[in-house]
Design a protein around this motif. Structure first.
Motif, PDB file in Angstrom:
ATOM      1  N   PHE C 328      -1.235   5.200   1.707  1.00 25.92           N
ATOM      2  CA  PHE C 328      -0.014   4.403   1.626  1.00 25.92           C
ATOM      3  C   PHE C 328       1.094   5.114   2.420  1.00 25.92           C
ATOM      4  O   PHE C 328       1.780   4.510   3.247  1.00 25.92           O
ATOM      5  CB  PHE C 328       0.382   4.253   0.150  1.00 25.92           C
ATOM      6  CG  PHE C 328       1.423   3.204  -0.130  1.00 25.92           C
ATOM      7  CD1 PHE C 328       2.751   3.410   0.209  1.00 25.92           C
ATOM      8  CD2 PHE C 328       1.071   2.001  -0.764  1.00 25.92           C
ATOM      9  CE1 PHE C 328       3.716   2.448  -0.070  1.00 25.92           C
ATOM     10  CE2 PHE C 328       2.023   1.034  -1.030  1.00 25.92           C
ATOM     11  CZ  PHE C 328       3.363   1.268  -0.692  1.00 25.92           C
ATOM     12  N   PHE C 329       1.205   6.416   2.172  1.00 25.93           N
ATOM     13  CA  PHE C 329       2.253   7.191   2.826  1.00 25.93           C
ATOM     14  C   PHE C 329       2.057   7.201   4.345  1.00 25.93           C
ATOM     15  O   PHE C 329       2.999   6.974   5.108  1.00 25.93           O
ATOM     16  CB  PHE C 329       2.260   8.617   2.274  1.00 25.93           C
ATOM     17  CG  PHE C 329       3.222   9.527   2.996  1.00 25.93           C
ATOM     18  CD1 PHE C 329       4.602   9.353   2.869  1.00 25.93           C
ATOM     19  CD2 PHE C 329       2.759  10.539   3.823  1.00 25.93           C
ATOM     20  CE1 PHE C 329       5.497  10.172   3.554  1.00 25.93           C
ATOM     21  CE2 PHE C 329       3.650  11.354   4.508  1.00 25.93           C
ATOM     22  CZ  PHE C 329       5.020  11.178   4.380  1.00 25.93           C
ATOM     23  N   GLN C 331       0.538   5.104   6.181  1.00 26.90           N
ATOM     24  CA  GLN C 331       0.826   3.761   6.715  1.00 26.90           C
ATOM     25  C   GLN C 331       2.325   3.581   6.854  1.00 26.90           C
ATOM     26  O   GLN C 331       2.819   3.046   7.847  1.00 26.90           O
ATOM     27  CB  GLN C 331       0.310   2.708   5.731  1.00 26.90           C
ATOM     28  CG  GLN C 331      -1.094   2.222   6.007  1.00 26.90           C
ATOM     29  CD  GLN C 331      -1.431   1.127   5.017  1.00 26.90           C
ATOM     30  OE1 GLN C 331      -1.292   1.296   3.813  1.00 26.90           O
ATOM     31  NE2 GLN C 331      -1.852  -0.017   5.521  1.00 26.90           N
ATOM     32  N   LEU C 332       3.029   4.029   5.819  1.00 29.21           N
ATOM     33  CA  LEU C 332       4.478   3.890   5.791  1.00 29.21           C
ATOM     34  C   LEU C 332       5.099   4.624   6.980  1.00 29.21           C
ATOM     35  O   LEU C 332       5.986   4.095   7.677  1.00 29.21           O
ATOM     36  CB  LEU C 332       4.998   4.471   4.471  1.00 29.21           C
ATOM     37  CG  LEU C 332       6.435   4.173   4.097  1.00 29.21           C
ATOM     38  CD1 LEU C 332       6.664   2.673   3.962  1.00 29.21           C
ATOM     39  CD2 LEU C 332       6.774   4.860   2.764  1.00 29.21           C
ATOM     40  N   CYS C 344      10.829   8.593   4.092  1.00 32.93           N
ATOM     41  CA  CYS C 344       9.614   7.940   3.576  1.00 32.93           C
ATOM     42  C   CYS C 344       9.070   8.725   2.384  1.00 32.93           C
ATOM     43  O   CYS C 344       8.717   8.153   1.344  1.00 32.93           O
ATOM     44  CB  CYS C 344       8.539   7.863   4.655  1.00 32.93           C
ATOM     45  SG  CYS C 344       8.931   6.723   5.987  1.00 32.93           S
ATOM     46  N   MET C 348       8.641   7.568  -1.567  1.00 38.06           N
ATOM     47  CA  MET C 348       7.334   7.561  -2.234  1.00 38.06           C
ATOM     48  C   MET C 348       7.355   8.417  -3.504  1.00 38.06           C
ATOM     49  O   MET C 348       6.796   8.044  -4.530  1.00 38.06           O
ATOM     50  CB  MET C 348       6.255   8.131  -1.294  1.00 38.06           C
ATOM     51  CG  MET C 348       5.948   7.278  -0.101  1.00 38.06           C
ATOM     52  SD  MET C 348       4.729   5.983  -0.372  1.00 38.06           S
ATOM     53  CE  MET C 348       3.388   6.787  -1.182  1.00 38.06           C
ATOM     54  N   SER C 369       3.717  -3.467  -1.011  1.00 36.32           N
ATOM     55  CA  SER C 369       2.756  -2.867  -0.091  1.00 36.32           C
ATOM     56  C   SER C 369       3.462  -1.875   0.825  1.00 36.32           C
ATOM     57  O   SER C 369       4.703  -1.814   0.866  1.00 36.32           O
ATOM     58  CB  SER C 369       2.102  -3.956   0.748  1.00 36.32           C
ATOM     59  OG  SER C 369       3.090  -4.539   1.587  1.00 36.32           O
ATOM     60  N   ALA C 370       2.669  -1.114   1.563  1.00 40.22           N
ATOM     61  CA  ALA C 370       3.239  -0.170   2.515  1.00 40.22           C
ATOM     62  C   ALA C 370       4.074  -0.950   3.542  1.00 40.22           C
ATOM     63  O   ALA C 370       5.155  -0.527   3.948  1.00 40.22           O
ATOM     64  CB  ALA C 370       2.139   0.614   3.213  1.00 40.22           C
ATOM     65  N   LYS C 371       3.570  -2.091   3.916  1.00 38.35           N
ATOM     66  CA  LYS C 371       4.286  -2.901   4.900  1.00 38.35           C
ATOM     67  C   LYS C 371       5.636  -3.356   4.316  1.00 38.35           C
ATOM     68  O   LYS C 371       6.673  -3.331   4.998  1.00 38.35           O
ATOM     69  CB  LYS C 371       3.429  -4.125   5.256  1.00 38.35           C
ATOM     70  CG  LYS C 371       3.836  -4.782   6.548  1.00 38.35           C
ATOM     71  CD  LYS C 371       2.883  -5.911   6.902  1.00 38.35           C
ATOM     72  CE  LYS C 371       3.552  -6.855   7.876  1.00 38.35           C
ATOM     73  NZ  LYS C 371       2.983  -8.191   7.829  1.00 38.35           N
ATOM     74  N   ALA C 374       7.979  -0.427   4.127  1.00 37.66           N
ATOM     75  CA  ALA C 374       8.400  -0.072   5.485  1.00 37.66           C
ATOM     76  C   ALA C 374       9.505  -1.026   5.943  1.00 37.66           C
ATOM     77  O   ALA C 374      10.484  -0.609   6.571  1.00 37.66           O
ATOM     78  CB  ALA C 374       7.206  -0.121   6.430  1.00 37.66           C
TER      79      ALA C 374
END
Lengths: 95, 485, 477
Positions: C328-329, C331-332, C344, C348, C369-371, C374
């Motif tokens: 997740f991280f 991706q972020l 970021c 988290m 979500s990560a998206k 973000a």
């Protein structure tokens, strides 16, 4: 080699097969006869011989990881000696 | 009479419309009705199922959608699970067991359109050489009702010999197809281990159990084996190879065939009349152009003890599932769990089964594993290696199936060890996993005697070829006991 | 005189497969009783096992992660005993030839010391069913859904000498199997079960008799149970008693361990090779194929997060606490073009983790979500929203009210960046606070914060704090 009462009782516990008190001697005798047959193996020289578990030198085949079975518990439990609420029943187990 | 026909003749007549599958099936059902009360070869007869399957078969024949075996009835040994039909393994333990699925062999023969006449009698859990240990009583030998039919597939052999089924399934763990075939004067083949799926066959000793056909002739067996054999993904020990056409070599000449005859097979303990019958049969095959060579199987005497360690050891675990909990027999009013286990198993199993479970567990128990189980596994390899060496010198090995013709009911039932020792010719084959055939070769003391033909792995077609060629020049396989003709 | 403690662990990790180890029945948790027990699982007559392919790769993966020998020829054996939850009367397991041989794992204790713990072996086996009490008076009900579920039993060497070490090892293994994706690690559902073998001895003496603590379903209780068992054994020996080999249960309510009824002869299991199964052969190619799928392991990932992202050890540890968290991280970071990795990481480790904890959710179940996250961080970075407003946006996203942009739009949360508007607010606040302006000009520069606060308040939090600051400083000159 011949078996005595202790051995018969031990095997009875391992196999969960009851041997009545008055039958112990007879069972011990019959099992001892069979062990005498086994004793014939002693003479054979098996040094350097690998044990053989299967008649063919085949290897395990693998199944794809997919669910192929359906719920049939009603059909399967219809022949169970005792079942209730979809569970098989046995006399209470104390833990 | 319909029951004197070969399978091929039956099939032709069914297609030609000379009789229907329903008529053929009814013919056998009538004979069962007439003879089986005395013979006790069937545990369960399934007339409604048989007739309804025969009706289906007739439709297929009429539609031109029939296989060679479509419409020809079959009897299954009561060790093959049969969906909706009692599958008892001749045990009180499974007297109430209506199998909820079919064994693979049953599925295959159903697909062929072979009506099921019923389930044949056997030694309880296939543990025996006389079919006397059945919970449903002993089966009689059609040739002489005082004699045993052999075992464990004694019911199957008896129904073929008496014309109460044209084909029967059997299983052979230590000789259980071949020895009853020999005792009843019929043909039976134990295929290479793994050729026929074990799925749905109630296990006795998993690394030995192998199913095969029991019929009147080698040709019939070849047709039936074609239907029974084949890879089954549900059995890890099923051979993953293309199933050959077992009939393809039937007509081949035996010229140049090298027959190995082990001198050890004709020693002490072999009945002299049996010996003469077997020797005469080998001479007959020699006369067809084969050649006899001497071979040696030096460890043959170790096979019996090795087998009687290993098979019961496997059985001791295989039969643990019969615990009175999920299926099968449960004792009345168990006091507690221990009581449930002990009484269900003690009351549900017969004496010989209990004995083998106990001896098998003992052979695996702490302190005895190496001396018994492991040693027996090593001997198993030695016995197999003997065969492999022998097959460098010959194409097949011939000899007796059993040291005597059928013995009398009750004669050996109290002497296990002497019963075990009578398996000396058949057991080595199971240890090695080889295919072997028994064909009728004559009589000793007015009881049938079989010729044992053992081949290398996957040589079933060759064995059936030899059996068929032998049956072209002999008529032992066509003989029937007078009262059943 | 001092005592030495010797602990070895046996961990049963349920492998994440769809179907059972020897049958095509589902392994899904929580199904209706016996609805996932097929004839093979029930041990019905004539039924035969066929091995599930998926368990092989998963076992090899663990073996590689533990730097262990892979059993190129492993064999299934039968372990014989009678029990209602064991349908065949034997458990199919691996005795003499396991699929994973000797390996090792490094653990780190709270004080930072490291220790290598040997892993004796890991073998495949089938799980048993479950007993249920109280359905019918005087009877035990048996549900065989779990029977035949694939387990990898991971056996450690007796290398641990305290409850803390044992728990550190168990936690590390717990993290590892989840990272490898071979076990879901759910201890409540029994997917990861720890049995502890505990014994004590005087230094230099041979191993003492051990007691086994079974099936404790939290790390905290494992630690407590071991500590209590150590105390019990020492007290027992010191008072002249002897420890007996037995299985003991931990009673969390009374904080004691108690003996389980011992079964007579239970240890003569009569293992022998299962004749229904053949040897499993693993080739070098099989091993290399699995190695190619090996994910980055926790230790390596932590080190990389520190070196590559410049994170603190603490942040790196939190962000790699599970594979899902780390993914997740990463991706972020990618989705925000790595513009502010520290921002970021902060989101988290604080807001995101706090929300997960509050709602008892795993990263995989996160409603944001990560998206999505973000999308919000990008708006912080481009000054559309302040960090403070971001918290509001995040809460709304968590509740499923839309994307960051949708929420900013709908709630009118966009920062005021219009110079004219900010200037009006600055002027207003300065005009309303003449005495504070005096004070500032007299040198109390910390008054600046007061003005910023007032202006932000007047703007409803939407003024861009940077701009406000700049303008204030200019105006107060």
């Amino acid at each position: 080699m011949s078996l005595g009462k202790t051995e018969v009782e031990y095997i009875s516990r391992l196999t969960q097969i009851e041997v009545q008190e008055d039958a112990v001697e007879g069972v011990a005798q019959k099992l001892s006869n069979i062990l005498e047959l086994f004793a014939q193996m002693e003479a054979a020289d098996t040094q350097d011989i690998l044990p053989m578990a299967h008649p063919l030198d085949a290897v395990q085949r693998l199944r794809a990881d997919v669910v192929t079975e359906i719920d049939q518990h009603e059909k399967l439990q219809a022949i169970a000696p005792a079942a209730a609420e979809a569970h098989y029943l046995v006399p209470q187990v104390i833990e | 009479m319909m029951h004197n026909l070969t399978i091929k003749q039956m099939s032709e007549k069914l297609r030609a419309g000379e009789f229907t599958s329903v008529q053929l099936t009814q013919h056998y059902l009538d004979r069962i009705d007439k003879f089986d009360a005395e013979l006790n070869a069937y545990i369960t007869v399934t007339p409604e199922l048989a007739i309804s399957m025969a009706e289906e078969a007739d439709k297929r024949i009429a539609a031109g959608d029939a296989e060679l075996l479509t419409g020809i009835p079959v009897a299954h040994k009561d060790i093959f699970c049969t969906d909706g039909v009692k599958t008892s393994c001749a045990s009180k333990m499974l007297d109430n067991f209506i199998a909820p699925y079919d064994a693979n062999v049953v599925t295959l023969l159903k697909k062929m359109g072979m009506p099921i006449l019923g389930k044949t009698n056997m030694d309880e859990f296939a543990m025996g050489s006389s079919s006397e240990s059945s919970y449903y009583g002993a089966t009689k030998n059609p040739w002489d009702h005082k004699a045993v039919p052999g075992g464990s597939s004694g019911g199957a052999a008896a129904v073929i010999a008496a014309g109460l089924a044209p084909m029967a399934t059997g299983t052979d763990t230590g000789g259980s197809i071949r020895q009853p075939a020999s005792f009843c004067g019929i043909t039976g083949i134990k295929p290479t281990y793994g050729a026929v799926s074990r799925f749905g066959i109630i296990a006795y000793a998993s690394s030995f159990d192998q199913a095969g056909p029991m019929t009147r002739s080698a040709e019939d067996s070849a047709w039936m084996l074609n239907a029974m054999a084949g890879f089954d993904e549900r059995d890890s020990t099923s051979l993953e190879r293309e199933t050959p056409d077992y009939t393809i070599e039937l007509e081949r000449s035996l010229k140049g065939l090298k027959i190995g005859v082990p001198a050890e097979y004709f020693g002490e303990g072999l009945d002299s009349e049996v010996s003469d019958v077997v020797k005469a049969a080998i001479a007959e095959i020699e006369a067809l152009g084969a050649e006899v060579v001497e071979v040696h199987l030096p460890n043959k005497d170790l096979a019996v003890p090795s087998y009687y360690v290993l098979a019961p050891a496997e059985a001791s675990a295989n039969l643990s599932r019969f615990d009175g909990m999920r299926f099968g027999y449960r004792c009345e009013k168990p006091n507690d769990l221990e009581d449930l286990y002990k009484r269900s198993r003690s009351e549900g199993f017969g004496e010989e089964v209990k004995r083998r479970i106990m001896v098998g567990a003992y052979a695996l128990s702490a302190g005895y594993y190496d001396a018994y189980y492991l040693k027996a596994q090593k001997l198993r390899r030695m016995v197999r290696d003997d065969f492999i060496k022998a097959f460098n010198e010959c194409d097949v090995i011939m000899g007796p199936v059993a040291p005597t013709p059928a013995f009398n009911i009750g004669e050996k039932s109290d002497d296990q060890v002497s019963m075990y020792l009578s398996d000396l010719y058949t057991i080595p084959v199971n240890l090695a996993g080889l295919p072997a055939l028994s064909v009728p070769a004559g009589f000793a003391q007015d009881r049938p005697v079989g010729l044992h033909i053992v081949g290398p792995y996957f040589s079933e077609a060759k064995l059936l070829n030899i059996g068929h060629q032998f049956q072209q020049v002999t008529d032992w396989h066509t003989k029937m006991p007078a009262q059943y003709q | 005189m001092s005592w030495e403690v010797v602990i070895g662990l046996e961990i049963h990790a349920q492998l994440t497969t769809k179907s059972k180890i020897f049958s095509g029945a589902s392994t899904a948790y929580g199904a209706a009783p016996n609805s996932q027990a097929c004839p093979i699982d029930i041990g019905m007559p004539g039924m035969l096992p066929v091995l599930n392919q998926a368990v092989i790769g998963k076992s090899i993966l663990l073996g590689l992660a533990l730097d262990a020998e892979i059993g190129k020829r492993s064999v299934f054996d039968r372990k014989n005993y009678f029990y209602p939850d064991l349908p065949k009367g034997y458990q199919t397991t691996q005795f003499e030839f396991p699929i994973v041989g000797q390996g090792k794992m490094e653990i780190e204790l709270e004080d930072g010391t490291k220790k290598i713990i040997g892993v004796t072996r890991a073998h495949l086996e089938e799980d048993a069913g479950k007993s249920v009490h109280g359905l019918v008076p005087g009877q035990t009900g048996v549900d065989l859904n779990r029977a035949g579920t694939p387990l990898l039993e991971i056996v450690s060497d007796p290398d641990m000498s305290s409850a803390k070490e044992a728990v550190a090892y168990a936690k590390k293994m717990h993290e590892l199997v989840q990272y490898l994706g071979i076990c879901d690690g759910n201890m409540q559902e029994g997917s990861f079960r720890v049995d502890s073998n505990v014994s004590v001895r005087r230094p230099g003496e041979p191993l003492g008799t051990r007691a086994e603590l079974k099936n404790i379903n939290s790390f905290r209780f494992i630690e407590k149970a071991i500590e209590i068992e150590i105390e019990r054994q020492i007290e027992l020996i010191e008072s002249g008693g002897t420890v007996v080999q037995e299985t003991r249960l931990y009673d969390a309510d009374n904080d004691t361990t108690r003996s389980m009824r011992t079964k007579e002869d239970a240890n003569d299991y009569r293992y022998f090779p299962c004749p229904d199964l053949l040897p499993v052969i693993i080739t070098d190619e099989d091993i290399e194929a699995v190695r190619a799928t090996m994910p980055e392991l926790p230790d390596a990932k932590r080190a990389r997060f520190v070196s590559e992202f410049g994170l603190s050890d603490y942040d790196a540890a939190v962000l790699t606490s599970s594979r899902a968290m780390a993914e997740f991280f990463e991706q972020l970071v990618t989705l925000t073009d790595a513009k502010d990795i520290k921002l970021c990481a902060n989101w988290m480790t604080s807001g995101f983790s706090a929300a997960l904890n509050r709602d008892g959710l795993s990263v995989e179940k996160s409603p944001v979500s990560a998206k999505g996250l973000a999308g919000m961080i990008v708006r912080i970075l481009d000054n559309s929203i302040s960090g403070k407003i971001a918290k509001q946006v995040f809460d709304a996203m968590w509740k499923g009210e839309g994307t960051a942009d949708e929420i900013i739009e709908a709630k009118g949360l966009k920062q005021i960046t219009d110079t004219g508007a900010i200037e009006a607010l600055v002027d207003e606040v300065l005009a309303n606070n003449p005495s504070q302006v005096e004070a500032y000009k007299a040198g109390q520069t910390k008054m600046l914060g007061y003005f910023v606060g007032q202006i932000m308040k007047a703007s409803g939090g939407q003024a861009n704090p940077g701009q406000v600051n700049q303008m204030l400083v200019a105006k107060l000159k």
